[in-house]
Motif scaffolding. Structure first.
Motif, PDB file in Angstrom:
ATOM      1  N   GLY A  33       0.917  -1.167  -0.142  1.00  0.00           N
ATOM      2  CA  GLY A  33      -0.031  -0.062  -0.136  1.00  0.00           C
ATOM      3  C   GLY A  33       1.030   1.232  -0.033  1.00  0.00           C
ATOM      4  O   GLY A  33       2.112   1.433   0.264  1.00  0.00           O
ATOM      5  N   GLU A  34       0.389   2.501  -0.261  1.00  0.00           N
ATOM      6  CA  GLU A  34       1.027   3.648  -0.216  1.00  0.00           C
ATOM      7  C   GLU A  34       1.709   3.769   1.065  1.00  0.00           C
ATOM      8  O   GLU A  34       1.151   3.405   2.100  1.00  0.00           O
ATOM      9  CB  GLU A  34       0.136   4.849  -0.381  1.00  0.00           C
ATOM     10  CG  GLU A  34      -0.537   5.080  -1.841  1.00  0.00           C
ATOM     11  CD  GLU A  34      -1.360   6.407  -1.962  1.00  0.00           C
ATOM     12  OE1 GLU A  34      -0.868   7.230  -1.293  1.00  0.00           O
ATOM     13  OE2 GLU A  34      -2.412   6.255  -2.669  1.00  0.00           O
ATOM     14  N   PRO A  35       2.805   4.520   1.204  1.00  0.00           N
ATOM     15  CA  PRO A  35       3.416   4.931   2.466  1.00  0.00           C
ATOM     16  C   PRO A  35       2.554   5.616   3.283  1.00  0.00           C
ATOM     17  O   PRO A  35       1.700   6.530   2.600  1.00  0.00           O
ATOM     18  CB  PRO A  35       4.648   5.645   2.156  1.00  0.00           C
ATOM     19  CG  PRO A  35       5.281   5.210   0.695  1.00  0.00           C
ATOM     20  CD  PRO A  35       3.658   4.938  -0.063  1.00  0.00           C
ATOM     21  N   ASP A 118      10.910  -4.769   1.154  1.00  0.00           N
ATOM     22  CA  ASP A 118      11.605  -4.312  -0.314  1.00  0.00           C
ATOM     23  C   ASP A 118      12.675  -3.519  -0.129  1.00  0.00           C
ATOM     24  O   ASP A 118      13.192  -3.083  -1.253  1.00  0.00           O
ATOM     25  CB  ASP A 118      10.569  -3.955  -1.142  1.00  0.00           C
ATOM     26  CG  ASP A 118       9.732  -2.709  -0.407  1.00  0.00           C
ATOM     27  OD1 ASP A 118       9.540  -3.026   0.525  1.00  0.00           O
ATOM     28  OD2 ASP A 118       9.419  -1.843  -1.172  1.00  0.00           O
ATOM     29  N   LYS A 119      13.209  -2.998   0.749  1.00  0.00           N
ATOM     30  CA  LYS A 119      14.232  -2.219   1.105  1.00  0.00           C
ATOM     31  C   LYS A 119      15.675  -2.992   0.932  1.00  0.00           C
ATOM     32  O   LYS A 119      16.592  -2.358   0.362  1.00  0.00           O
ATOM     33  CB  LYS A 119      14.262  -1.608   2.440  1.00  0.00           C
ATOM     34  CG  LYS A 119      13.391  -0.258   2.533  1.00  0.00           C
ATOM     35  CD  LYS A 119      13.619   0.447   3.803  1.00  0.00           C
ATOM     36  CE  LYS A 119      13.116   1.804   3.838  1.00  0.00           C
ATOM     37  NZ  LYS A 119      13.244   2.439   5.180  1.00  0.00           N
ATOM     38  N   GLU A 161       8.865  -0.657  -3.653  1.00  0.00           N
ATOM     39  CA  GLU A 161       9.846  -0.262  -4.200  1.00  0.00           C
ATOM     40  C   GLU A 161      10.611  -0.934  -5.090  1.00  0.00           C
ATOM     41  O   GLU A 161      11.361  -0.611  -6.007  1.00  0.00           O
ATOM     42  CB  GLU A 161      10.966   0.363  -2.897  1.00  0.00           C
ATOM     43  CG  GLU A 161      10.523   1.406  -2.083  1.00  0.00           C
ATOM     44  CD  GLU A 161      11.545   1.656  -0.899  1.00  0.00           C
ATOM     45  OE1 GLU A 161      12.644   1.220  -0.872  1.00  0.00           O
ATOM     46  OE2 GLU A 161      11.162   2.685  -0.206  1.00  0.00           O
ATOM     47  N   LYS A 162      10.517  -2.388  -4.885  1.00  0.00           N
ATOM     48  CA  LYS A 162      11.129  -3.205  -5.863  1.00  0.00           C
ATOM     49  C   LYS A 162      10.333  -4.397  -5.979  1.00  0.00           C
ATOM     50  O   LYS A 162       9.392  -4.696  -5.077  1.00  0.00           O
ATOM     51  CB  LYS A 162      12.458  -3.496  -5.724  1.00  0.00           C
ATOM     52  CG  LYS A 162      12.812  -4.396  -4.265  1.00  0.00           C
ATOM     53  CD  LYS A 162      14.451  -4.743  -4.087  1.00  0.00           C
ATOM     54  CE  LYS A 162      15.172  -3.633  -4.215  1.00  0.00           C
ATOM     55  NZ  LYS A 162      15.279  -3.249  -3.012  1.00  0.00           N
ATOM     56  N   GLU A 163      10.290  -5.184  -7.219  1.00  0.00           N
ATOM     57  CA  GLU A 163       9.443  -6.427  -7.144  1.00  0.00           C
ATOM     58  C   GLU A 163      10.072  -7.393  -6.236  1.00  0.00           C
ATOM     59  O   GLU A 163      11.055  -7.468  -6.225  1.00  0.00           O
ATOM     60  CB  GLU A 163       9.606  -6.924  -8.786  1.00  0.00           C
ATOM     61  CG  GLU A 163       8.899  -6.199  -9.789  1.00  0.00           C
ATOM     62  CD  GLU A 163       7.368  -6.062  -9.584  1.00  0.00           C
ATOM     63  OE1 GLU A 163       6.840  -7.166  -9.118  1.00  0.00           O
ATOM     64  OE2 GLU A 163       6.622  -5.051  -9.701  1.00  0.00           O
ATOM     65  N   LEU A 164       9.080  -8.376  -5.956  1.00  0.00           N
ATOM     66  CA  LEU A 164       9.505  -9.497  -5.019  1.00  0.00           C
ATOM     67  C   LEU A 164       9.600 -10.680  -5.736  1.00  0.00           C
ATOM     68  O   LEU A 164       8.566 -10.708  -6.767  1.00  0.00           O
ATOM     69  CB  LEU A 164       8.709  -9.532  -3.792  1.00  0.00           C
ATOM     70  CG  LEU A 164       8.534  -8.325  -2.740  1.00  0.00           C
ATOM     71  CD1 LEU A 164       7.512  -8.389  -1.785  1.00  0.00           C
ATOM     72  CD2 LEU A 164       9.786  -8.290  -2.144  1.00  0.00           C
ATOM     73  N   PRO A 165      10.257 -11.738  -5.525  1.00  0.00           N
ATOM     74  CA  PRO A 165      10.355 -12.915  -6.115  1.00  0.00           C
ATOM     75  C   PRO A 165       9.257 -13.854  -6.179  1.00  0.00           C
ATOM     76  O   PRO A 165       8.330 -13.732  -5.258  1.00  0.00           O
ATOM     77  CB  PRO A 165      11.620 -13.785  -5.515  1.00  0.00           C
ATOM     78  CG  PRO A 165      12.453 -12.490  -4.655  1.00  0.00           C
ATOM     79  CD  PRO A 165      11.368 -11.757  -4.327  1.00  0.00           C
TER      80      PRO A 165
END
Length: 280
Positions: A33-35, A118-119, A161-165
């Protein structure tokens, strides 16, 4: 064990169902979700609601998956051996338990928050697949296997922030927290400021949604920023009339620094205000 909205957290029926489904399936709950939409706060309220201890693991860009299990401090052990410190022969004295180990070893069931997964680097989620799936891991330095006494309720948050596997996603129950509508947001505000003037809250919400709907904003204000802004309006004893003209069509709202977090968005609203005044 069932989770619903609490006195301090308004959860949609879909979010409550997602939490309860993840608990029933015994799978990690992946929340996106949005920060500022209450992802981290959700774990705190789930723990309070169910009467469980909360163990928080806040992930950073430098965090490694191994740190969640344990860390072996070989440097300190070497130094202690040179100084003749007592207990240096026992390797257990130099193993620091990570958050996952703490959750596994707890005598009672816990809620384990893995915040902003995702950091970390892209391999971070994959490195935890087996441990979170089997609820156990091996400590190579001591030769022991740590198994969860009670399976913790695992809540994992992501800001996209980035795609997860895919392999990681397949093992999670997923829920995206949509930004609340006006009525739900009003309920959230009422929880934080039950004695605020009704007209002030109404007008502040109108301005807030006006700003969020401006095309081209780099960062739209979130729920947490609305709460901060209202706190300032209330502490400064501003009335609904005093902020009535504070939309982007005529001027920036008072104390807008609580809502807008970068200069590009401030300049955008200033240009819109200028154009609106010139047309008038």
């Amino acid at each position: 064990m069932s989770f619903e909205s609490t006195e301090k957290y308004i959860a949609s029926s879909e979010l409550s169902a997602a939490v309860n489904a993840a608990v029933a399936l015994e799978r990690p709950l992946l929340i996106k979700g949005e920060p500022g939409t209450g992802k981290t706060l959700l774990a705190e309220e789930v723990a309070k609601s169910l009467g469980l201890e909360l163990i928080q693991w806040h992930v950073k860009s430098t965090t490694k998956a191994q740190q969640g299990l344990y860390e072996y401090d070989a440097v300190t052990r070497l130094r202690d051996s040179q100084l003749g410190v007592e207990g240096v022969d026992d390797v257990r004295n130099y193993i620091r338990k990570g958050k996952i180990w703490q959750a596994f070893a707890s005598e009672k069931r816990t809620v384990l928050l893995i915040d902003e997964v995702d950091k970390a680097d892209i391999e971070f989620p994959n490195d935890l697949l087996v441990e979170l799936d089997r609820m156990e891991f091996h400590v190579y330095e001591t030769g022991e296997t740590i198994k969860a006494i009670h399976r913790p309720i695992i809540i994992i948050t992501s800001n996209n922030e980035k795609e997860l596997p895919d392999a990681f996603l397949r093992r999670c129950f997923f829920h995206y927290i949509n930004f609340p509508d006006a009525q739900t947001l009003k309920s959230i505000v009422d929880v934080h400021y039950p004695h605020a003037q009704g007209m002030l809250v109404k007008r502040a919400l109108e301005i807030f949604f006006d700003i969020r709907n401006v095309p081209g904003l780099k960062k739209r204000p979130s729920t947490s920023e609305l709460i901060d802004w209202l706190k300032l309006l209330i502490s400064d004893e501003l009335s609904a009339e005093e902020i009535k003209t504070g939309t982007f069509s005529s001027a920036l709202p008072p104390l807008f620094g609580a809502l807008l977090k970068n200069e590009q968005d401030v300049q955008l609203l200033e240009r819109l205000a200028f154009m609106s005044r010139r047309e008038s």
